[in-house]
Enzyme design. Structure first.
Site, PDB file in Angstrom:
ATOM      1  N   SER A  42      37.098  55.651 106.207  1.00  0.00           N
ATOM      2  CA  SER A  42      36.279  56.816 105.871  1.00  0.00           C
ATOM      3  C   SER A  42      34.874  56.402 105.482  1.00  0.00           C
ATOM      4  O   SER A  42      34.005  57.243 105.333  1.00  0.00           O
ATOM      5  CB  SER A  42      36.924  57.597 104.726  1.00  0.00           C
ATOM      6  OG  SER A  42      37.162  56.745 103.634  1.00  0.00           O
ATOM      7  N   HIS A  67      39.409  59.338 112.218  1.00  0.00           N
ATOM      8  CA  HIS A  67      39.450  59.587 110.772  1.00  0.00           C
ATOM      9  C   HIS A  67      40.315  60.807 110.465  1.00  0.00           C
ATOM     10  O   HIS A  67      39.922  61.947 110.734  1.00  0.00           O
ATOM     11  CB  HIS A  67      38.025  59.775 110.241  1.00  0.00           C
ATOM     12  CG  HIS A  67      37.955  59.940 108.767  1.00  0.00           C
ATOM     13  ND1 HIS A  67      37.030  60.725 108.132  1.00  0.00           N
ATOM     14  CD2 HIS A  67      38.715  59.415 107.781  1.00  0.00           C
ATOM     15  CE1 HIS A  67      37.222  60.678 106.818  1.00  0.00           C
ATOM     16  NE2 HIS A  67      38.248  59.884 106.593  1.00  0.00           N
ATOM     17  N   ASN A  82      32.923  63.917 104.918  1.00  0.00           N
ATOM     18  CA  ASN A  82      32.650  63.263 103.630  1.00  0.00           C
ATOM     19  C   ASN A  82      31.187  63.393 103.233  1.00  0.00           C
ATOM     20  O   ASN A  82      30.860  63.471 102.048  1.00  0.00           O
ATOM     21  CB  ASN A  82      33.079  61.796 103.669  1.00  0.00           C
ATOM     22  CG  ASN A  82      34.596  61.659 103.673  1.00  0.00           C
ATOM     23  OD1 ASN A  82      35.296  62.650 103.511  1.00  0.00           O
ATOM     24  ND2 ASN A  82      35.095  60.459 103.863  1.00  0.00           N
ATOM     25  N   GLU A  96      38.235  63.225 112.859  1.00  0.00           N
ATOM     26  CA  GLU A  96      36.868  62.924 113.296  1.00  0.00           C
ATOM     27  C   GLU A  96      36.962  61.727 114.233  1.00  0.00           C
ATOM     28  O   GLU A  96      37.492  60.676 113.845  1.00  0.00           O
ATOM     29  CB  GLU A  96      35.979  62.589 112.094  1.00  0.00           C
ATOM     30  CG  GLU A  96      35.667  63.811 111.239  1.00  0.00           C
ATOM     31  CD  GLU A  96      34.843  63.479 109.997  1.00  0.00           C
ATOM     32  OE1 GLU A  96      33.914  64.244 109.693  1.00  0.00           O
ATOM     33  OE2 GLU A  96      35.126  62.473 109.336  1.00  0.00           O
TER      34      GLU A  96
HETATM   35  N1  CAA Z   1      52.564  65.741 102.950  1.00  0.00           N
HETATM   36  C1  CAA Z   1      53.116  66.571 103.848  1.00  0.00           C
HETATM   37  N2  CAA Z   1      53.103  67.914 103.759  1.00  0.00           N
HETATM   38  C2  CAA Z   1      52.480  68.452 102.685  1.00  0.00           C
HETATM   39  C3  CAA Z   1      51.895  67.670 101.690  1.00  0.00           C
HETATM   40  C4  CAA Z   1      51.947  66.257 101.861  1.00  0.00           C
HETATM   41  N3  CAA Z   1      51.390  65.426 100.980  1.00  0.00           N
HETATM   42  N4  CAA Z   1      51.338  68.476 100.774  1.00  0.00           N
HETATM   43  C5  CAA Z   1      51.592  69.733 101.165  1.00  0.00           C
HETATM   44  N5  CAA Z   1      52.286  69.734 102.320  1.00  0.00           N
HETATM   45  C6  CAA Z   1      52.681  70.873 103.117  1.00  0.00           C
HETATM   46  C7  CAA Z   1      53.708  71.713 102.413  1.00  0.00           C
HETATM   47  O1  CAA Z   1      55.017  71.263 102.705  1.00  0.00           O
HETATM   48  C8  CAA Z   1      53.465  73.072 102.985  1.00  0.00           C
HETATM   49  O2  CAA Z   1      54.067  73.149 104.263  1.00  0.00           O
HETATM   50  P1  CAA Z   1      54.538  74.555 104.874  1.00  0.00           P
HETATM   51  O3  CAA Z   1      53.363  75.486 104.773  1.00  0.00           O
HETATM   52  O4  CAA Z   1      54.884  74.213 106.261  1.00  0.00           O
HETATM   53  O5  CAA Z   1      55.664  74.985 104.044  1.00  0.00           O
HETATM   54  C9  CAA Z   1      51.964  73.095 103.248  1.00  0.00           C
HETATM   55  O6  CAA Z   1      51.557  71.732 103.278  1.00  0.00           O
HETATM   56  C10 CAA Z   1      51.244  73.843 102.176  1.00  0.00           C
HETATM   57  O7  CAA Z   1      51.582  73.228 100.925  1.00  0.00           O
HETATM   58  P2  CAA Z   1      51.800  74.028  99.577  1.00  0.00           P
HETATM   59  O8  CAA Z   1      52.208  75.439  99.860  1.00  0.00           O
HETATM   60  O9  CAA Z   1      52.635  73.212  98.678  1.00  0.00           O
HETATM   61  O10 CAA Z   1      50.395  73.959  98.871  1.00  0.00           O
HETATM   62  P3  CAA Z   1      49.012  74.589  99.271  1.00  0.00           P
HETATM   63  O11 CAA Z   1      49.121  75.897  99.955  1.00  0.00           O
HETATM   64  O12 CAA Z   1      48.230  74.458  98.029  1.00  0.00           O
HETATM   65  O13 CAA Z   1      48.421  73.585 100.352  1.00  0.00           O
HETATM   66  C11 CAA Z   1      47.068  71.709 100.874  1.00  0.00           C
HETATM   67  C12 CAA Z   1      48.265  72.238 100.090  1.00  0.00           C
HETATM   68  C13 CAA Z   1      47.323  71.897 102.366  1.00  0.00           C
HETATM   69  C14 CAA Z   1      46.930  70.244 100.552  1.00  0.00           C
HETATM   70  C15 CAA Z   1      45.805  72.572 100.469  1.00  0.00           C
HETATM   71  O14 CAA Z   1      45.697  72.618  99.083  1.00  0.00           O
HETATM   72  C16 CAA Z   1      44.506  72.045 101.045  1.00  0.00           C
HETATM   73  O15 CAA Z   1      44.170  72.330 102.185  1.00  0.00           O
HETATM   74  N6  CAA Z   1      43.744  71.265 100.229  1.00  0.00           N
HETATM   75  C17 CAA Z   1      42.510  70.638 100.636  1.00  0.00           C
HETATM   76  C18 CAA Z   1      42.777  69.193 100.962  1.00  0.00           C
HETATM   77  C19 CAA Z   1      41.526  68.473 101.411  1.00  0.00           C
HETATM   78  O16 CAA Z   1      40.398  68.910 101.217  1.00  0.00           O
HETATM   79  N7  CAA Z   1      41.714  67.305 102.034  1.00  0.00           N
HETATM   80  C20 CAA Z   1      40.617  66.472 102.469  1.00  0.00           C
HETATM   81  C21 CAA Z   1      40.333  65.408 101.431  1.00  0.00           C
HETATM   82  S1  CAA Z   1      39.021  64.335 101.942  1.00  0.00           S
HETATM   83  C22 CAA Z   1      39.748  63.199 102.914  1.00  0.00           C
HETATM   84  O17 CAA Z   1      40.921  63.146 103.110  1.00  0.00           O
HETATM   85  C23 CAA Z   1      38.817  62.279 103.579  1.00  0.00           C
HETATM   86  C24 CAA Z   1      38.622  60.956 102.987  1.00  0.00           C
HETATM   87  O18 CAA Z   1      38.136  60.064 103.701  1.00  0.00           O
HETATM   88  C25 CAA Z   1      38.968  60.674 101.571  1.00  0.00           C
END
Ligand code: CAA
Length: 389
Positions: free
Chosen positions: A226, A247, A297, A259
């Site tokens: 990243s 990514h 990012n 990405e």
């Molecule tokens: N692994 C697998 N599946 C997961 C999971 C995980 N760690 N966490 C959640 N899920 C799944 C759940 O099982 C659920 O599946 P279904 O809808 O099929 O039942 C689904 O995701 C939704 O989960 P929840 O209902 O428990 O929770 P939520 O509605 O709050 O969603 C989320 C969780 C999808 C993570 C949501 O909060 C979200 O989109 N968050 C933003 C995350 C984000 O911004 N990520 C980018 C970070 S930056 C990065 O990654 C780049 C870098 O280089 C650091």
């Protein structure tokens, strides 16, 4: 007491401005910038669509007011906003003028996929490929770490079965497509390797040199870094034309974005095959050049950093988290997301961005540095900005 609207203006407006500048600089298209934030971070809309909805001139005026207050270059309205406001143009007009890119095609066969790493990202990436029907060979440093990947995937599949979306047979088939190995030599016949090991340039350079020796001719060597230069990883091999960035976002099985990062040396066929593969595993590919932060990012972390700086002025984290979710519809507040990503990862990315762009406003917040120094890294250590113990 600060209002939700003030929090939006403090945190979200500069993010919108930054998205406009990213487009203005020619780094990425309107469609890719918006897709990146929707599918990488789960935002309900992309930033440029949000600017259209608020009104280009209105966003310019709000930013100008903020710039008058802070004098921070990051709040100075992008020149393009000025120009578009004068011309009465919207980002939807810009996207329409650019047209739609044709669907990518496979230029080489991809049947077997290799993954190096056993952490959260690697585990998720293994799951993504196996779920799409690919045979996956994954390599880790010990049997215990390999077992951890099986454990991660099994837990996710069990959760899906419990929700009635999957069967024990499907789970057995998926797990049957996995081969874990502690020997990199196991990657000798895969068509693409995706590297997801520690975010450390020396460690990755050594790996890419070795992958060059092990992988068959023509195999694509992808990194999910990243923050490190993909170009340097290509230079560690005798086949920089086959080296590319893929990514993924956390959690990889859920977030739809990949990405695809090309360097000056990456062959166009390799880039197209990687985009086709991304689509084949049910994800959305956006294209970006080899520059710190890529798209997501670059736009996400300065906003998270600003949230910490706002908190340092005395605003409660829970108030900020709630206000952002309410006003912008983001799925997580900044402090909730920082804890998911890990404060060490966030600090490393913020330092890269500060170094690359030299914006004083990108300097890492003091509290972020302090959290990392104290070992309070987020969910993975039980405590970060919020407490999970
Ligand atoms: N692994 C697998 N599946 C997961 C999971 C995980 N760690 N966490 C959640 N899920 C799944 C759940 O099982 C659920 O599946 P279904 O809808 O099929 O039942 C689904 O995701 C939704 O989960 P929840 O209902 O428990 O929770 P939520 O509605 O709050 O969603 C989320 C969780 C999808 C993570 C949501 O909060 C979200 O989109 N968050 C933003 C995350 C984000 O911004 N990520 C980018 C970070 S930056 C990065 O990654 C780049 C870098 O280089 C650091």
């Amino acid at each position: 007491m600060i209002s939700s609207e003030q929090i939006f203006n403090t945190l979200v407006l500069p993010y919108l401005n930054h998205a406009v500048r990213t487009y203005e600089s020619g780094y990425a298209s309107v469609t890719d910038i918006d897709a990146a934030m929707r599918f990488g971070c789960g935002y309900p809309k992309g930033p440029l669509t949000t600017v259209d909805e608020l009104g280009v001139a209105a966003v310019r005026d709000l930013l100008a007011a903020r710039y008058a207050d802070t004098g921070d270059n990051l709040h100075r309205p992008a020149e393009l906003l000025e120009k578009m406001a004068t011309d009465g143009r919207t980002f939807a007009d810009e996207a329409a003028a650019a047209g739609q890119a044709p669907a990518p095609e496979f230029k080489q066969d991809i049947a077997r996929v290799g993954v190096v790493g056993t952490g959260t990202m690697a585990s998720g990436i293994v799951q993504v490929f196996a779920q799409a029907g690919y045979d996956v060979v994954f390599v880790g440093r010990s049997q215990e770490k390999l077992d951890g990947v099986y454990g991660y995937i099994t837990k996710n599949l069990d959760r899906a079965i419990a929700k009635g979306r999957g069967t024990e047979d499907e789970k057995a088939n998926l797990l049957g497509r996995l081969t874990g190995s502690t020997e990199r030599e196991a990657l000798g016949d895969v068509d693409i390797v995706v590297e997801a090991i520690a975010e450390d340039l020396e460690v990755k350079l050594e790996l890419f040199g070795d992958l060059d020796r092990i992988a068959k001719p023509g195999a694509i060597l992808a990194t999910t870094t990243s923050s490190l230069p993909v170009t340097k990883l290509g230079e560690a091999t005798g086949r920089p034309e086959s080296v590319i960035g893929m990514h993924f976002f956390n959690p990889a099985p859920v977030m739809k974005l990949v990405e695809v990062i090309t360097t000056d040396a990456t062959a166009e066929d390799v880039a197209e095959t990687t985009r086709a593969l991304t689509a084949n595993v049910g994800k959305i590919a956006v294209s970006a050049g080899d520059r710190s932060g890529f798209i997501v990012n670059l736009l996400l972390f300065p906003y998270l950093n600003d949230a910490i700086k706002l908190h340092e002025t005395g605003v409660e984290m829970t108030v900020i988290d709630a206000a952002v979710k309410e006003t912008a519809g983001f799925p997580m507040g900044p402090f909730e997301l920082l804890d998911v990503v890990g404060n060490d990862v966030s600090l490393a990315i913020q330092k890269e961005l500060h170094g690359e762009f030299g914006e004083p406003g990108f300097a890492p917040a003091a509290t972020l540095e302090a959290k990392v120094a104290a070992g309070e890294l987020g969910r993975k250590t039980g405590k970060g900005f919020h407490d999970y113990s």
